[in-house]
Design an enzyme around this catalytic site. Structure first.
Site, PDB file in Angstrom:
ATOM      1  CE1 TYR B 170      33.866  78.734  57.101  1.00  0.00           C
ATOM      2  CE2 TYR B 170      33.181  78.151  54.882  1.00  0.00           C
ATOM      3  CZ  TYR B 170      32.896  78.283  56.228  1.00  0.00           C
ATOM      4  OH  TYR B 170      31.650  77.980  56.694  1.00  0.00           O
ATOM      5  CE  LYS B 204      28.980  79.362  58.712  1.00  0.00           C
ATOM      6  NZ  LYS B 204      29.703  78.319  57.971  1.00  0.00           N
TER       7      LYS B 204
END
Lengths: 305, 305, 305, 305, 305
Positions: B170, B204
């Site tokens: 992220y 992810k």
């Protein structure tokens, strides 16, 4: 927006290792009310606030007072720091279980960046014959990175030694102050979940104070219409399988003490941990309120641990 | 400026040690869609956001809900933190693989200097029978020095124990905010590469949001003319041999859920990890969307892992 | 003020332990030009800048491109981070030596307090069959205390395992910006000496840019009258017995690439480490410039390592 | 206010462990003047200042220059950092004792919060055959907490390996600047005591500069009436049993060099450690001043070590 | 508000492990007054203040002075840092017990964020034959987190080796300055309790100074009406079973010295630790005041240790 209830929580004890189960059963069934509830006596105010809390009842300044009260009052356990545990617990070993509080700090500096460093280890707890370890987690503090790293080690050591972990889960610091404050429903609800997520066996929570500041909390908390008992029920649910005990705070009148006790028990909680509300009373008065609390725990239990 | 495509990525599994291969094959071929794709259910919102995400579907507050959903819905794996894994996974052991998320934090303080401390270890994952470890890397945070040192240890432990490493990659923090923001193509593309460079087996990623803020990104991103599907294809390429799964975020309509799933699969991705979009739905509706996602994964696979 | 030359440096290899000597000889004599020089291919731009450097030549985004180039172009070694080394090097093991770069970071946050944390270990390098370790030292950064403590451990591990240490010695941070900047003669000269003092076997230096900012450097640099070739000769001398390789930077024209190569070799340097100047070219063009660089190294050697 | 003298210090060697005594005797009696004094040659300016100190005598840039000077000039020992010790000392092993300086830093950032991190270990010193370890302590720096914790480890390792500890005891940082400065009598006197308190066997001190800034020092220093020789005598006393060597600084004329040498010896000091004042001279001039310094040490000794 | 007295404290020695008991009995009964009281001589001013405290009696600058005074004056123990203990204690081994002070710092930087780092270990104390360890705790400092973590290790090591722990418990830092200051009754009372809670066997406290600043202290301290002797009695009670010794500070007249001694003894304290008030006197005067202090301790004892 309306909130609904969960199905009943499954048993916590069923998930525990033999060591944790042995020790926690001792607190739940062999000492205290003995019906699967927890009546805990904390005496960590000496480190957290200094001796100022002892003035209303000067006898309480001598740690003997709390140890004797815990033993004679029939407590599930007494919680204190390493110094008191080393010097005063030996005289009461076997008479009342010990919870070694492994972190703590003075409240002299600002609480904007709260962090409570460990001053003792889980090994100390094992050595002293304690049946559980206590840890204060400052949920949402700007220093949560250090806190979460520290509780990781305590939790791992608790697993290694089969020692139950009781988390004092307190929202604290400058960031929560801007989002409704440390006593808001949002804050306490987060604290309940956080302790469960970090592996707490038992969570100690403050009583949420509903009010204006809730509007500063994130959605949906800022617009929830819940009353006190519903809020308490919610925070107990947020702790999942972890048992919840309600903490007291500064001294209030008898009815509030017992009302809060009933409130947490009806919400599915497992007990209370009141300090100043008990030991700031003179000996016979203290024994009296202890008896009433115990009676409330015996008659309001709604959860099998 | 125009961008062109790469040749097809070689197999990831071919490069893995026996332990990693055994475990990752379990997720890819023995559970979930079973065709080499990943359908993952995350339930780390309780720590990252507090209980607020559970209000739309109160049943979701009980961790049983997600565990049951993962097992009965036929997921590749469920991802959660240590507390839930310790208390709720034992009842589902063997029914659905576990991804132990080893770091996490509350979102109460500002994210300007984001860092997510480890609250569990790879050894915990081994002990609990997990098949992978999850780690959140805040790419470009001013505290990346601490983050990169921490992921180094997690990666090394993963290699030591043959445990697949899934990186929640992220972009985050005050610096990326000034260069187009955490959802820009530049940011997500960097995050994809960074995770690969740090040794992720699976990455992810969030869905990039193209828009005005891209002009604040460094060249050539500030002047690229790419559409969404091209951007997604690019970020998958940037992850190289690491498998890519797309994460969801807050709840959106069914078509968006399935559209994003198709998008990542056609771009060479390996699956999706949707949480709120699944478990914020009532039980039967949740099973329904799960079925549709699974179908999409089965029919849109374009890469051999 | 005039500066004078030193006597010729003694051999570095003569001072090395058997392990370091074995591995460094492999780079100097068994691979690459093979005449005691170093032609190194760095592919750490993916972590240091993100994928933006790959757009001019999209094929370069796939790490296969650089590995294949290094093997087929006949490089002395390829330098990359742990993720790429783990996934892509196995296919090229034995075909081209590996330099494992053990630290790195994104360039998203400001470089005012530069520090590059280790994301891999010397043991990782040993395990992967690498022939050297790379370390970025930010000379003069306000965080040099952390950096120097970190390189100490890397150096000690290199000695323990007989692994050559190549230091990317880069002046960086707010302090050097005020004293002439990171590319000044003063800064690069200090960086050369610093790497030698910290135990580097090989030092990677940037080409000094002489100019106005030199007047902000400490005496005597602020009043020196040196030309480029003299400056380069000086910085090579400052590295003492440590071998010096010149790094490239962003892409420039062929003549500059080869001119710089001649410049460093005539100054007593041992080779070059050009990345973007090579792999931002299409395959056949890349092989062409590689051939020219190799030729320059073969014909301009002035130092016995 | 008048100050009076102490009785003569007892022997330092008598208090040392066999390992420390063996090694320190080598410096005091087997090399250098050989009469129990210390003539030390420091070459750590390359790390502390960069190559700028080598311009006045370009030959001095090659570490060979100082090693050869130390060996041929008959020094008690040469002090340098790990890089030089590893590459250049092997050729001089046995010809002149080595002091491995285990910490150091560039002077590029501000010295307001000075701290000098270790870049080598006492074990490195043992491995290299060194006869002592050097450590720079920044007395009174705002970062003294890190410094004192670091010297604790170095001291403990020195005790473990029987390695003499020489402390470069330098007042430094923003706090001392406000109390008279780093060269005031107060500052140097404190540094002398501090080094002794931290377990130094030998203390390296700067020559105090008396002057106006003394009035900013704490009482009684702000009103003391002492001359230079008295001040030097005082600081030697403050070091107690630890031997004191005077350091030089930037190059001054011959008479000042020899005057300072006489001054420290008459005050009960044990020698000098002059760097730039020696090796910034051309070879024959350097040997000449070395001979004069040695003569001064031989004829002015007033203390039995 | 009126304050009342506690029942008498139980014995400390009864709670101690054999190692601690053996060593502490040596201080209490074999050396010094020998009646269960403590007459301690501190010589840590050299590190804490620099040599400035030695000017009033220049002979005191030589550590021999204090060691000789402690031995000939018949002290219970002398307390100093590692450097002095290593060099000067050997000559007095067996003549007077040693307390190794394991942390310390200069007072050059501001005390707003006070923290005193360890420069020696409990193992050092064991090795040197010391009978106790001294530790300075800065109660309420903004850096209490580091301090409490550090004392945890020292306490644990003391338990491991059976070494008594003496805590210099000093309120300090910017936060206490705003709540009445470091010498207020509130501050000293908190410090007494804190040391007990952290496991101190003996607590060294300053004499509280009652005055106007008390109104800035938290309730009930801001409105207490207590005199000096009552305040001293209270702080002794706050230390519980830990023995209390009163520290001196800068030099005062004889009557104050002896008055304070009587005051602490009548309040249930166990002795005094006066430094400058003793060794800033010329030899015979020092022996004279020592004799008077000892007489006071012998005739005013009110507590069995």
């Amino acid at each position: 927006m309306e909130v609904k209830s969960l199905t009943e929580q499954k048993s916590l004890l069923a998930t525990l290792s033999p060591g944790k189960r042995t020790r926690l059963r001792r607190l739940l069934f062999e000492f205290g009310p003995g019906n699967g509830t927890l009546m805990l006596l904390p005496i960590d105010q000496g480190i957290e606030h200094g001796p100022r809390d002892f003035f209303p009842n000067p006898a309480s300044k001598d740690p003997e007072y709390q140890f004797r009260l815990a033993a004679e009052g029939g407590y599930s356990a007494l919680a204190c720091q390493i110094g008191m545990a080393s010097r005063y617990y030996p005289d009461y070993a076997g008479q009342v279980p010990l919870i070694l509080k492994v972190n703590g700090k003075t409240d002299i500096p600002s609480s904007a960046d709260s962090f409570s460093p460990c001053n003792a280890s889980v090994e100390d707890a094992v050595r002293l014959g304690a049946d559980a370890v206590g840890y204060t987690l400052y949920v949402g503090s700007p220093r949560q990175d250090v806190d979460l790293a520290q509780i990781r080690q305590v939790r791992a050591d608790c697993e290694r030694y089969g020692m139950p972990l009781i988390v004092w889960s307190y929202p604290r610091g400058s960031a929560i102050d801007k989002k409704g404050g440390k006593d808001s429903f949002y804050a306490i609800d987060y604290a309940a979940r956080m302790a469960m997520e970090m592996g707490a066996d038992v969570v100690k929570l403050n009583y949420p104070k509903l009010g204006d500041s809730d509007k500063d909390a994130p959605a949906p908390y800022n617009e929830l219409q819940v009353d006190q008992s519903e809020a308490v029920r919610q925070i107990v649910e947020s702790a999942g399988r972890s048992l919840v005990v309600l903490s007291g705070g500064s001294k209030v009148d008898d009815e509030t003490v017992l009302g809060h006790t009933r409130s947490i028990m009806r919400a599915g909680g497992s007990g209370v941990i009141f300090g100043r509300n008990v030991w700031q009373r003179e000996w016979s008065e203290a024994l009296e309120i202890i008896e009433q609390i115990k009676e409330t725990l015996l008659t309001n239990v709604s959860r099998i641990p």
